[in-house]
Motif scaffolding. Sequence first.
Motif: not given
Length: 311
Positions: A31-32, A35-36, A38-39, A230, A233-234, A237, A292, A294
């Motif tokens: 997941l991390r 998300c990384e 995506i960012r 997007d 997932p964000l 988390l 990046q 969140i």
Amino acid sequence: KPLRKSLRTAMDMLMTKRKAVLSDEEELQMLRTLCEHIRQRSLARLPELLEQLEENLTKRGVRVHWAETPEQACQIIYGIIETHKGSLMVKGKSMVSEEIELNHYLQERDIRAVESDLGEFIVQMAGEKPTHIVMPAIHKTKEQVSELFHQHLGTEETGDVDKLTGFARQALRDVYRTADIGLSGVNFAVAETGTLCLVENEGNGRLSTTVPPVHIAITGIEKVVAKLSDIPPLYSLLPRSAIGQNITTYFNMITGPRRSDELDGPQEMHLVLLDNGRSQAYGEEQMRRTLQCIRCGACMNHCPVYTRIGG
């Protein structure tokens, strides 16, 4: 010592809850990583996505403003308030408004800005700054909050947290009803749809953005993402990492002011996009990675220095 004890207790609780909802290490790393990615992908297209966001929001009736500095952001917000001859603003949680010291700016111009997030409400009443980006009053004990409410709201002194929450809720109802302007932050801004996402647990964000006739959202330029896909997932988390909660009580997706066939919502909506050094960070390869973030606050929860002295 009381501050250290409060922080230590709170940090231990948050770390325990986070570990419980992220117990699968393999899932967490996947997941991390997602998300990384995506960012990183969003930041790689940041100028383009910001233009797309502005275009789509404008189509939906949102007025988009660009602020290079905190002073410019404050001037823009004050200008909107002046246009509507406003005197009372109710605020949902916004760390960017803390960044630009908006409350102080408005107070100097006889505009009352009232925090509606419970933690922010408490620290504002105490004349303090937030201690934590997710839990602003985490350093306060219930006894301290009780005394504070007794002094400022005239309520009975109690150690019952539910009662204290009820006192704050009652005090804020009139503010929501009479506020000229509502202000909120933004957790994620979706370029392809012109959607502003707001994550919260108390309902104050929804009230601040729908009850007053004018809604102003403010965010840093780095919060934009490319697609609506997007967001899951964000969002998966963020609350788990921040407060050990699988999902927040409210997830608001704001796409503009009230339409003719809608019963509620603001009549007018604005978005202020703040730079304040973010473009400079974006231009430096090492610094770009900081954009990046969140804003889950988990790093603070695990920081031994923060646990000792606070923020």
